[in-house]
Structures are given as structure tokens and as C-alpha cells.
Design an enzyme around this catalytic site. Sequence first.
Site, PDB file in Angstrom:
ATOM      1  N   GLU B  29       0.849  -1.196   0.000  1.00 11.09           N
ATOM      2  CA  GLU B  29       0.000   0.000   0.000  1.00 11.09           C
ATOM      3  C   GLU B  29       0.885   1.247   0.000  1.00 11.09           C
ATOM      4  O   GLU B  29       1.762   1.377   0.864  1.00 11.09           O
ATOM      5  CB  GLU B  29      -0.897  -0.017   1.238  1.00 11.09           C
ATOM      6  CG  GLU B  29      -1.866  -1.194   1.246  1.00 11.09           C
ATOM      7  CD  GLU B  29      -2.335  -1.576   2.654  1.00 11.09           C
ATOM      8  OE1 GLU B  29      -2.082  -0.812   3.608  1.00 11.09           O
ATOM      9  OE2 GLU B  29      -2.940  -2.654   2.785  1.00 11.09           O
ATOM     10  N   LEU B  58      -5.735  -1.909  -1.165  1.00 12.98           N
ATOM     11  CA  LEU B  58      -5.545  -1.893   0.284  1.00 12.98           C
ATOM     12  C   LEU B  58      -6.063  -3.196   0.889  1.00 12.98           C
ATOM     13  O   LEU B  58      -7.210  -3.261   1.328  1.00 12.98           O
ATOM     14  CB  LEU B  58      -6.298  -0.677   0.853  1.00 12.98           C
ATOM     15  CG  LEU B  58      -5.886  -0.130   2.205  1.00 12.98           C
ATOM     16  CD1 LEU B  58      -6.495   1.252   2.395  1.00 12.98           C
ATOM     17  CD2 LEU B  58      -6.280  -1.035   3.350  1.00 12.98           C
ATOM     18  N   GLU B  60      -4.281  -6.641   2.944  1.00 10.24           N
ATOM     19  CA  GLU B  60      -3.051  -7.319   3.362  1.00 10.24           C
ATOM     20  C   GLU B  60      -2.997  -8.774   2.903  1.00 10.24           C
ATOM     21  O   GLU B  60      -1.946  -9.264   2.493  1.00 10.24           O
ATOM     22  CB  GLU B  60      -2.886  -7.238   4.889  1.00 10.24           C
ATOM     23  CG  GLU B  60      -2.520  -5.847   5.416  1.00 10.24           C
ATOM     24  CD  GLU B  60      -3.685  -4.869   5.432  1.00 10.24           C
ATOM     25  OE1 GLU B  60      -4.848  -5.300   5.289  1.00 10.24           O
ATOM     26  OE2 GLU B  60      -3.432  -3.653   5.587  1.00 10.24           O
ATOM     27  N   PHE B  83       1.794  -1.277   8.520  1.00  4.70           N
ATOM     28  CA  PHE B  83       2.134  -1.307   9.949  1.00  4.70           C
ATOM     29  C   PHE B  83       1.989  -2.741  10.450  1.00  4.70           C
ATOM     30  O   PHE B  83       1.014  -3.426  10.095  1.00  4.70           O
ATOM     31  CB  PHE B  83       1.209  -0.382  10.763  1.00  4.70           C
ATOM     32  CG  PHE B  83       1.505   1.084  10.549  1.00  4.70           C
ATOM     33  CD1 PHE B  83       2.451   1.752  11.335  1.00  4.70           C
ATOM     34  CD2 PHE B  83       0.852   1.786   9.551  1.00  4.70           C
ATOM     35  CE1 PHE B  83       2.731   3.100  11.114  1.00  4.70           C
ATOM     36  CE2 PHE B  83       1.125   3.135   9.321  1.00  4.70           C
ATOM     37  CZ  PHE B  83       2.063   3.792  10.114  1.00  4.70           C
ATOM     38  N   ILE B  87      -1.000  -7.084  10.553  1.00  2.09           N
ATOM     39  CA  ILE B  87      -0.598  -8.353   9.939  1.00  2.09           C
ATOM     40  C   ILE B  87      -1.647  -9.453  10.107  1.00  2.09           C
ATOM     41  O   ILE B  87      -1.714 -10.380   9.308  1.00  2.09           O
ATOM     42  CB  ILE B  87       0.776  -8.830  10.466  1.00  2.09           C
ATOM     43  CG1 ILE B  87       1.334  -9.979   9.631  1.00  2.09           C
ATOM     44  CG2 ILE B  87       0.714  -9.217  11.934  1.00  2.09           C
ATOM     45  CD1 ILE B  87       1.583  -9.650   8.171  1.00  2.09           C
ATOM     46  N   HIS B 129      -1.163  -0.247  15.732  1.00  2.00           N
ATOM     47  CA  HIS B 129      -0.100  -0.055  14.757  1.00  2.00           C
ATOM     48  C   HIS B 129       1.241  -0.632  15.215  1.00  2.00           C
ATOM     49  O   HIS B 129       2.030  -1.075  14.403  1.00  2.00           O
ATOM     50  CB  HIS B 129       0.133   1.441  14.486  1.00  2.00           C
ATOM     51  CG  HIS B 129      -0.877   2.088  13.614  1.00  2.00           C
ATOM     52  ND1 HIS B 129      -2.202   2.180  13.962  1.00  2.00           N
ATOM     53  CD2 HIS B 129      -0.757   2.695  12.407  1.00  2.00           C
ATOM     54  CE1 HIS B 129      -2.851   2.818  12.999  1.00  2.00           C
ATOM     55  NE2 HIS B 129      -1.996   3.137  12.041  1.00  2.00           N
TER      56      HIS B 129
END
Lengths: 362, 326
Positions: B29, B58, B60, B83, B87, B129
Site C-alpha cells: 500500500e 488496500l 493485506e 504497519f 498483519i 499499529h
Amino acid sequence: MNSVALDMQKEFKMLQILDTDGNIVKGQKTPKLRDEELKNLYRWMLRLRVYDALAIKLNRQGRLGFYAPLGGQEACQIGAMAALRKTDWLFPSYRDLGAAMYHGWPIADTFKWSRGQIGGMKIPEDVNMFPPQIIIAMQTIHAAGAGWKFRLKGEDHVAITFFGDGATSEGDFHEGLNFAAVNNAQTIFFNQNNGYAISVPLRKQTKSETIAQKALAYGMKGVRIDGNDIFAVYTAVSEAAERARKGEGPTLIEAVTYRLGPHSMSGDDPTRYRPKSEEIEWKEGKDPVKRFRLYLEKKGLWTEEWEKEIEQEMKAEISAAINEVQKAPIGEVEEIMEYVYDEMPAELKRQHAEVLSWKEAK
Amino acid sequence: MAQMTMIQAINDAMRVEMERDENVIVLGEDVGVNGGVFRATDGLQKQFGENRSIDTPLAESGIVGTAVAMAALGMRPIAEIQFGGFIYEAMDAVCTQAARLRFRTGGRFNCPLVIRMPYGGGAKTPEMHSDSFEALFLHTPGLKVVVPSNPYDAKGLLISAIRDNDPVIFYENMPLYRSVKQEVPEGAYTVPIGKANVVKEGNDVTVIAYGNMVRLSQQAIEAVEKERGVSIELIDLRTISPLDMDTIFESVDKTGRVVIVHEAVRTGGVGAEIIARINEERILKLEAPCVRVTAPDTPYPPTLIEDKWLPTKGRIAAGIKKVLDF
């Protein structure tokens, strides 16, 4: 009802070329296939039918492990793979062993995989496929990545992935289709809409009238086909592959089909969630193998002897495969430790030595 | 040699490797036009084009999942997760897919993938984050986990990670991005994965740390050495998986006293694993129970109390004194 709403049944009218009686639907064109190619398609559909019946039997005898019956979905798996090249890449789910076998995965390896035997992990180098995916819809992201890679590198391959109607509810389905569309990936998303995700019917899975219409939101081509009509499948996948190779983007194909058997052989009982009459309707009225046989018979390409010959041949192959597999080593723990990393780290080496010592302890 | 911050060193590592090997790409991203929210990929799209420094949607799971397939098919993708706290969105792609691809294909497919993630406390980010989740990946066979503590190591370790045939989680400490400058060689060099660094030798206590905790431990060590007249060894793990136990054992044999410092929460953490292994192999060498200086077992705290929650120089010093005074 919103006045500007599209009529999805009309927009995504189900393509049928071969009707349930084995006749060509008026106005439809059959794919350009020679007699030998037609016979090969039938031969493979029948091979899968035999495989499915015997795999169920072998499972009940305790000779196979996990098996997800594919009976009823032969036209989807064979029609799609026959429209592609050996150099194309397959990202199957666990129900797509038929597609995998057509693409070159040996029968014996599918049995090893089912049984949880070490050789089932090793897909031969010349078979372009990922192992069957267990995590629902993740294969759509892998296929998006592969099709995107072909685009980035200017390679002429396509990636095809198979998934069920339930998979379309997953977040990963959205991410896979979106990534593929944005990046013009050379990917074909082949949805086998068999009406049920284990027990949950499609109407509880999505409010969309069709699955094909979901393509609209991604800005990709969406096609709805009769998944029990091998000509519709072959045509849709051929066209999707051509578009992909030309750089015209991915395609979502919704193939309407039916799983004749249970979800898996691990205790699923379809009578708990679907009416017997529905099963009979699909089994007797819409069967993909039967309808193609009727077509070939009318063309003088099918005889009962030939049918028996294919069945006998497949039974013999399966019998040889299961015997070979049952004699093959099941694998050792120290062996799988070699597969975790390209080079074994020190701690794993220590554990490797420890695992070897277990044998003495036994 | 040039003076570089860690973010510059990371950028340089990717540039050098992208020049060397056209199969190396970066994706994530805002990594393209914008050069990443921390500017880690700054200038890469200009130099290598949109097909090698790629702005993705966007998502993950999509970023890591597509990179897994690309890695299997011959690319060497570097996927950026904006960040580390995000995850979990990609957890299946990381732990079920990337980590197991080689295993579940009997070695047919390697997965040469790097997943870069900023992490770590002190940057005053919004919640979710800054978390340190490295222990989750230490617990996942098939992954490697790297955490550099300075610009020189960051560049050399990242080049090693890009060339590695297995998936590597590359953790980048946010407060370290721009706080330290260091001489960093031009061109390619590697710092090996799986090898810890003895930052400072000592005889009486072994302090084990990584990431930003190395710098903090150094300060605590100086204070205690001055106060007590002892000598303390400091090990920078550099790699969390695989752990370099040889270096740790060698130090324990010498000092018999161990303090492990990490900003991740305590239970089931990297410290726990190290202590378990010390107990298995070196328990009779110990002069005192091992001590962990960590964050407490809570989710990452609200920003204004993060400095109270994270290990401090004082808490590390207290930990060292505890093993000295046992």
C-alpha cells in the site's frame, strides 16, 4: 425494487449449448472440436465418474483418507482444463482432483494426498499446479498472483482457479478478484456453484441473484453457464483464456452445477439439508455425463463397448494405483523435517537428531 | 561510505537488489508513487517503473497471498505491510500459505518472499499499529524472522532476506527509522540471517535484546557497570528465527547470568523460548534464574502511557541487578 436495477437473470443469462437430452440448443454453436477430441472429453468425464465411485468405496473400506466427492461436476473440471494448455497453471481446491488429474497429477498421487502419505505432497515438476487448497478462497488470491506475474513478465500463460459458491463469501475472494482485475491478471476464476457450502444453501450465502454478477463490481467480465454442459464450459473457458492472454483481463465464470454426493466422506449426510427430489432431478434430469453421452451417441461416436472399455481401463488404473500406494512408504518424520526450510536451521537439526533417536526408544 | 539512517539503509538495500535481479519487486500500500508512508521505497518506482514498485489495493491478505504465488513462480517479491499491527489481516497468507508452501509440496516450491513491517513502541501511532508480534512467527515453522537494530545491519540483513529462498519476516523498528545515523557501505553486502551479534563483551551478566531494545540496554548496561564495577555482555539477536543459540550458550557459559529484554508482551515470547533452551542445555551453568524485562501482558497501550508500558533503562538496570544480587 430500484427502478434502475439490472435484471441479473437477463444480464447474466445462463449459457447452455447442449441441452439435457444431448441436443444442441437452437442458435448455439458447438466448440470446434474434432471427433477424437470430443471422444477424449467424454473419456475423461467417464474416468472421473469411475474415480469418484471407487474413491468413495475405497474411503468406506478405510483405504483412502479425506475425500470430497466430485461426482456431478465432471463437465466443469474436464471442460475447463481441456480448454487450456499444459503450460497453464492450476490452483485447485480439494474438490478439484478431476481438474488436477486431467492436468497431469497422477491418480496414485491423489490417493497419497488423500491418505496423508508423504508422496502426496510432491507434485511432479512437469505438472503446473499448486497443491489442492484447503483454506476456502485463498486459491483465488494465488491465482490472481500467478496471473499477475504472467502479465508483469509478458508470459503467455493463464492461471485458473476453482472454488465453490461458499468461497464467494470469504474476504479472500474479494481480494483475489479485485487484485486480478486491477492488475489485468491472466486469471480465470472458475466458480462451481453447486448450490451448497456443506449444508448452507446459496440463498443464505449471498443476496446476489447470481454469482456471475459479482464480476460487475470488479470491472471484470462475468459469465454464467450451465456447468453440466461440457460445451458451455469449454466455450466459456476458451474465451476467457483468449481474453486473458490478449491482456483483456480476468474472467469470473459461474458454472451452475450440483454435487451428487456428500460434501466429504467424513460423516456428511445430505438428506439433513437438501430434499431427495432435488438430488434425483439433478442425477436423472441434468447429469453432465449422460447428456454428453446422448450427444455422442447421436453422432455415432459412442458405443456401449467403448463405454465398458473406458470403465475397465480406469478401474484397472485405480486398482493398480491404490495397490502401489498402499505398498509405498507412508513417510518418516525426519523426512518431512527436510521440507520446512531450504536449509535446515540448527535447532531443527538438533530436533532431527532427536527424532532419529525416537526409533531406538521405541 | 555514506552516513545513513535505517530507513535510508533499507531503501538502499532494495535498490541494490532490484538493480542486481529483475525478479525482485516491491509491492504494498502506497509503496509506489508515494514511496511508502515511511518513505522506505522512495524513488524505487521512478527508477524501476510501475511494474516493479507496485501500488496495490488496500488488502493485506491480497498483498501477501499474491506475492506467495509470484514467489513460487520465480519472482522475489518484497511485500510491505504498512504497519505490523495490521498483519492479522494476512495471517493465513503468511502462516498457512507462505510458511508451508515448501513443506506441503515436498520441497518443489520455494517461497522466496520478504514481508517488511514497521513495528515497535514509542512512535506515538494510533492504536493497533505498534505491536511486536514476532513470537507468533517464531512459533511458525517455515518462516524466518529478522529484526535489525541499526542501519548497517538493516541493509545487510535485508539483502540476505531478499536472497534467501525461504519467506522472511523483516521487522523494522519505527523509532529507529530516523533516530540513528551510521556509516553504511555502498553497494551490496550481507549480514547473515541466524547469526547474533555480540555488541559488547563482558564477564558477569549476559543481556540479550533486539531491535530498539539494544540501544536501551546499552544505556542500562553503562549505568550498572559504572555503579557496580562489573562487566556485562550485550547480545543483539538480529534474527529471532532461527535463534542463534550457539552465541547465547557461549555467553551463558561465561557469565551464568541472563537478562532478556523485549518490548513484546511477556507470555509465550522470545524470552520464554530462550530461557527454555538455556534450561534444557545450560541449567547447571546458571548462577541465577534468568530474568525477563518486557512489556506486561496487555494489548498495546494508549499512546500517552506507552513510555510507561515499554521497558525503560531503569527497568533493564533493575533486571541486571536482580541477577547480580541473587
